[in-house]
Design a protein around this motif. Structure first.
Motif, PDB file in Angstrom:
ATOM      1  N   LEU A  18      39.630  41.948  54.430  1.00  0.00           N
ATOM      2  CA  LEU A  18      38.925  43.094  53.852  1.00  0.00           C
ATOM      3  C   LEU A  18      37.754  43.514  54.733  1.00  0.00           C
ATOM      4  N   THR A  19      37.020  42.533  55.252  1.00  0.00           N
ATOM      5  CA  THR A  19      35.895  42.847  56.142  1.00  0.00           C
ATOM      6  C   THR A  19      36.387  43.557  57.402  1.00  0.00           C
TER       7      THR A  19
ATOM      8  N   GLY B  61      40.236  49.935  51.657  1.00  0.00           N
ATOM      9  CA  GLY B  61      39.372  50.770  52.479  1.00  0.00           C
ATOM     10  C   GLY B  61      39.911  52.178  52.629  1.00  0.00           C
ATOM     11  N   ALA B  62      41.240  52.285  52.761  1.00  0.00           N
ATOM     12  CA  ALA B  62      41.850  53.605  52.917  1.00  0.00           C
ATOM     13  C   ALA B  62      41.634  54.464  51.674  1.00  0.00           C
ATOM     14  N   LEU B  63      41.761  53.843  50.489  1.00  0.00           N
ATOM     15  CA  LEU B  63      41.546  54.584  49.238  1.00  0.00           C
ATOM     16  C   LEU B  63      40.100  55.062  49.132  1.00  0.00           C
ATOM     17  N   LEU B  64      39.168  54.184  49.490  1.00  0.00           N
ATOM     18  CA  LEU B  64      37.752  54.573  49.465  1.00  0.00           C
ATOM     19  C   LEU B  64      37.498  55.744  50.409  1.00  0.00           C
ATOM     20  N   LEU B  65      38.154  55.721  51.560  1.00  0.00           N
ATOM     21  CA  LEU B  65      37.969  56.795  52.541  1.00  0.00           C
ATOM     22  C   LEU B  65      38.568  58.104  52.030  1.00  0.00           C
ATOM     23  N   VAL B  66      39.726  58.029  51.381  1.00  0.00           N
ATOM     24  CA  VAL B  66      40.348  59.229  50.812  1.00  0.00           C
ATOM     25  C   VAL B  66      39.437  59.842  49.754  1.00  0.00           C
ATOM     26  N   LEU B  67      38.891  58.990  48.875  1.00  0.00           N
ATOM     27  CA  LEU B  67      37.992  59.479  47.824  1.00  0.00           C
ATOM     28  C   LEU B  67      36.723  60.089  48.430  1.00  0.00           C
ATOM     29  N   LEU B  68      36.202  59.446  49.467  1.00  0.00           N
ATOM     30  CA  LEU B  68      35.009  59.959  50.135  1.00  0.00           C
ATOM     31  C   LEU B  68      35.285  61.307  50.789  1.00  0.00           C
ATOM     32  N   ALA B  69      36.454  61.400  51.435  1.00  0.00           N
ATOM     33  CA  ALA B  69      36.813  62.658  52.103  1.00  0.00           C
ATOM     34  C   ALA B  69      36.949  63.795  51.106  1.00  0.00           C
ATOM     35  N   LYS B  70      37.517  63.514  49.935  1.00  0.00           N
ATOM     36  CA  LYS B  70      37.696  64.553  48.926  1.00  0.00           C
ATOM     37  C   LYS B  70      36.355  64.942  48.300  1.00  0.00           C
ATOM     38  N   LYS B  71      35.450  63.973  48.162  1.00  0.00           N
ATOM     39  CA  LYS B  71      34.154  64.243  47.552  1.00  0.00           C
ATOM     40  C   LYS B  71      33.314  65.167  48.415  1.00  0.00           C
TER      41      LYS B  71
END
Length: 284
Positions: free
Chosen positions: A206-207, A272-282
């Motif tokens: 994860l790190t 991490g990919a999901l967090l990045l997708v959510l960040l990109a959409k936000k």
């Protein structure tokens, strides 16, 4: 698992079909992107081929991973991005052309770089009696199960584009199913290893994933790329071809325990990919 018919014949054949399917999704335009906008491609390849293995090496030492886990995470870092990175780029509405181009070019280059990184990992972390790794055999194996199928797929896409587009989703689903099957097989085969070192391997995987994504984004910001391109680099550096890493471990190296870290990463990389997708959409 290491000596079974599945790992010696079926798994390499399935991966070859997956790489063939990747080739069906590629066109000459994906490679011409390198000449039209070379800097994002070069920076992305630097992140994938150089910085990601360096991160994996540092984390293997920092987490004091057992030799099999350290070598496994290095094998993972030595592999290119897979079709999953293209799907995630699409979901994040990142630069899909850049994502596909990086996947295509890194899949070709890895034939040369992956065996060298694996050889380095075994020399650094392996025991003396484990130094049976063959650079030539691994390189030839990668040529036959990755490079040649991709090239055949590209040729078929060029001459039979309509049929190739119809077939390509099947191979994309095959890649996901194959990765899931291999992860389940590893969990069953190496359950003792997972039980005794799950915390270490999960934490390091994860790190690595989060640091790799941040490294890709950081490279984009450093070179003043657009937000879309920076997000794309984050995805491409952070999402790797776990199926290829697992196959190398169990087929070429005949060590199922080396596949544990890539198997865990194959799951954790979507966090991490999901967090990045959510960040990109936000922030779109």
């Amino acid at each position: 698992m290491t000596e079974s018919y599945l790992t010696q014949y079926i798994a390499p054949l399935v991966l070859a079909f997956i790489m063939f399917g990747m080739g069906l999704s590629l066109t000459r335009n994906d490679f011409q992107q390198l000449w039209r906008a070379p800097l994002p491609i070069v920076v992305g390849l630097f992140g994938q081929m150089m910085l990601l293995p360096a991160l994996a090496y540092a984390l293997a030492i920092m987490f004091d991973l057992a030799p099999n886990l350290a070598i496994g995470i290095m094998i993972l870092a030595a592999c290119p991005g897979g079709t999953s990175s293209n799907i995630i780029s699409q979901l994040a509405r990142a630069n899909l052309a850049l994502s596909v181009s990086l996947t295509a070019i890194s899949s070709l280059i890895c034939v040369l770089t992956t065996p060298l990184i694996i050889q380095f990992a075994i020399m650094q972390f392996g025991q003396q009696e484990e130094q049976s790794f063959s650079l030539l055999t691994t390189t030839l194996g990668l040529i036959f199960i990755t490079l040649i199928p991709v090239i055949i797929g590209i040729i078929i896409r060029h001459y039979f584009a309509e049929k190739a587009l119809r077939c390509e989703p099947f191979f994309r689903h095959l890649a996901s199913a194959f990765l899931l099957l291999m992860i389940v097989a590893i969990v069953i085969q190496e359950r003792d290893t997972l039980t005794s070192s799950f915390a270490a391997v999960f934490s390091s995987a994860l790190t690595l994933n989060l640091l790799a994504i941040m490294t890709g984004i950081g490279l984009g910001l450093l070179f003043k790329f657009t937000p879309r391109d920076s997000i794309t680099l984050g995805i491409e550096v952070g999402v790797q071809n776990s199926a290829m890493a697992i196959l190398i471990a169990i087929t070429f190296l005949q060590r199922a325990d080396y596949a544990v870290a890539p198997g865990v990463y194959g799951v954790t990389m979507y966090i991490g990919a999901l967090l990045l997708v959510l960040l990109a959409k936000k922030y779109r």
